[in-house]
Design an enzyme around this catalytic site. Sequence first.
Site, PDB file in Angstrom:
ATOM      1  CG  HIS A 323     -31.856  -4.948 -56.541  1.00 29.43           C
ATOM      2  ND1 HIS A 323     -32.599  -5.836 -55.800  1.00 29.43           N
ATOM      3  CD2 HIS A 323     -31.711  -3.835 -55.773  1.00 29.43           C
ATOM      4  CE1 HIS A 323     -32.894  -5.297 -54.635  1.00 29.43           C
ATOM      5  NE2 HIS A 323     -32.364  -4.065 -54.586  1.00 29.43           N
ATOM      6  CB  CYS A 413     -22.733  -0.089 -33.262  1.00 30.03           C
ATOM      7  SG  CYS A 413     -21.761   0.079 -34.759  1.00 30.03           S
ATOM      8  CG  LEU A 415     -21.162   3.989 -40.127  1.00 25.57           C
ATOM      9  CD1 LEU A 415     -19.646   4.099 -40.136  1.00 25.57           C
ATOM     10  CD2 LEU A 415     -21.616   2.820 -40.974  1.00 25.57           C
ATOM     11  CE  LYS A 427     -19.124  18.062 -32.901  1.00 25.34           C
ATOM     12  NZ  LYS A 427     -18.632  19.437 -32.750  1.00 25.34           N
ATOM     13  CD  GLU A 447     -21.903  -2.253 -26.037  1.00 29.75           C
ATOM     14  OE1 GLU A 447     -21.375  -3.376 -26.102  1.00 29.75           O
ATOM     15  OE2 GLU A 447     -23.042  -1.993 -26.484  1.00 29.75           O
TER      16      GLU A 447
END
Length: 549
Positions: A323, A413, A415, A427, A447
Amino acid sequence: MGSLLNYPLRTAGSSSDGTEDSDFSADLEHTEVSDIARVRRSSTRLTRASLRLSQSSQADLKQGADRDETPPRTPTGNAPSSESDIEVSSPSNDLLSLKEAAAHDLSHRPKRRRFHESYNFNMKCPTPGCNSLGHLTGRHERHFSISGCPLYHNLSADECKVRASTRDKQTEERTLSHRQDENRHSTRNQAPTDRQLRYKEKVTELRRKRNSGLNKEQKEKYMEHRQSHGTSREPLLENITSDYDLELFRKAQARASDDLEKLRLAGQVSEGSNMIKTIVFGRYELDTWYHSPYPEEYARLGRLYMCEFCLKYMKSQTILRRHMAKCVWKHPPGDEIYRKGNISVFEVDGKKNKIYCQNLCLLAKLFLDHKTLYYDVEPFLFYVMTEADNTGCHLVGYFSKEKNSFLNYNVSCILTMPQYMRQGYGKMLIDFSYLLSKVEEKVGSPERPLSDLGLISYRSYWKEVLLRYLNNFQGKEISIKEISQETAVNPVDIVSTLQSLQMLKYWKGKHLVLKRQDLIDDWKAKETKRGNGKTIDPTALKWTPPKGT
């Protein structure tokens, strides 16, 4: 609480139980020495002692069987025999070792078995109608995956064993021929031997015999097989290519299946939990923290290989190499809205790049406990932070955001990839989300619920924002509303942070903010030590708020 708060000028200051198998062995040796001395005195007494020992061991085995109705199974799936293996001593067998007898006496105790010495019999092969017996390699009694299922490959367990013996013979012949060529000088430009030339001619002849195409009957047979079994069986492969090439393909299948079986027995492939334990991501191998709903055929492997640019997941290292040789992606799709040094941020629309965003969510779930969004990505925008080098833009982290949030959430969300944690990138992502809120002239908030690491990161960020604001503030009265408008932080988050820092007090009917100079000094020292390496530069942002879609 009023909007105006008085701002005073004062400063507020494992044990184990110690039981080991060695204790038993020491007692056993002592018993052996003393009893052998008795053997020398009287062979008759030894015979009677052995008889009593045998009878007691049979009684213990019977009691053990009554206690445990399901005896442990062997790796082949057969239960051990309930008959005792201890034989009663006879006068002609006076030299029977009591050490062996005592060892048999403890045979009813459960043995300590390693993980790879037993199978999980609660697992089943996912192929419909398969009883999990046999293996494609012909060397194992059971299988639990499609890669090792004989039925899926349109074979039987006996046929797999026959093919395994044939492959072993071919391997031996090839090894023998290589040994015969060892006496030859190993030079790179040396001419091929007569054996190699004959083998080349043989292969050429075998490939010439390949049929030009399938006849009508064969096509009907293949179509009927596909309609009957669908994707639950491998397509019929006979007459599609030459017998030589088909046999090479079968050997590759068996070898890959054997490699997966070795990983499973070594504990690197999960059994029954359907949880991916590790992922190979670029030059990193990452241990996962939580379960992610990848397709079952991938989750059962225990280890996934991912392209770090397009986030496509694959089953093996070989597939990943192929790939990467063809993949043209070197950065996330979407628009690059920020670049400062080697740090870039790309805005990716979940509606325009659905597959990429779904793969990103599945990847994030491996490291986030509370994440529930996997496939419905169209209402969200994804802001992906990358670090660039001469090979491409490597994923550092991301945060998602609703296109139209009723509660003005600026992060849904967030991450940071494990290999970039504790380096200031978290941060930076939070600061970037609030920078977008400032451009939109809105007050934002993440959220809920936040993950454990997310809550720690946000509390640390809000603390720095407030200390920076108080350090630069020169007035005598301070307003929560003004702080919120200038920093784009929600007033509720500001108040909760002040309370956690013990800087918010109620005195004589008014709320007072205490200027704790000790905290401000600590923040200044950390800022000086950290420098300006991991900060967001607002002037590097090239972005206009997207219109509602």
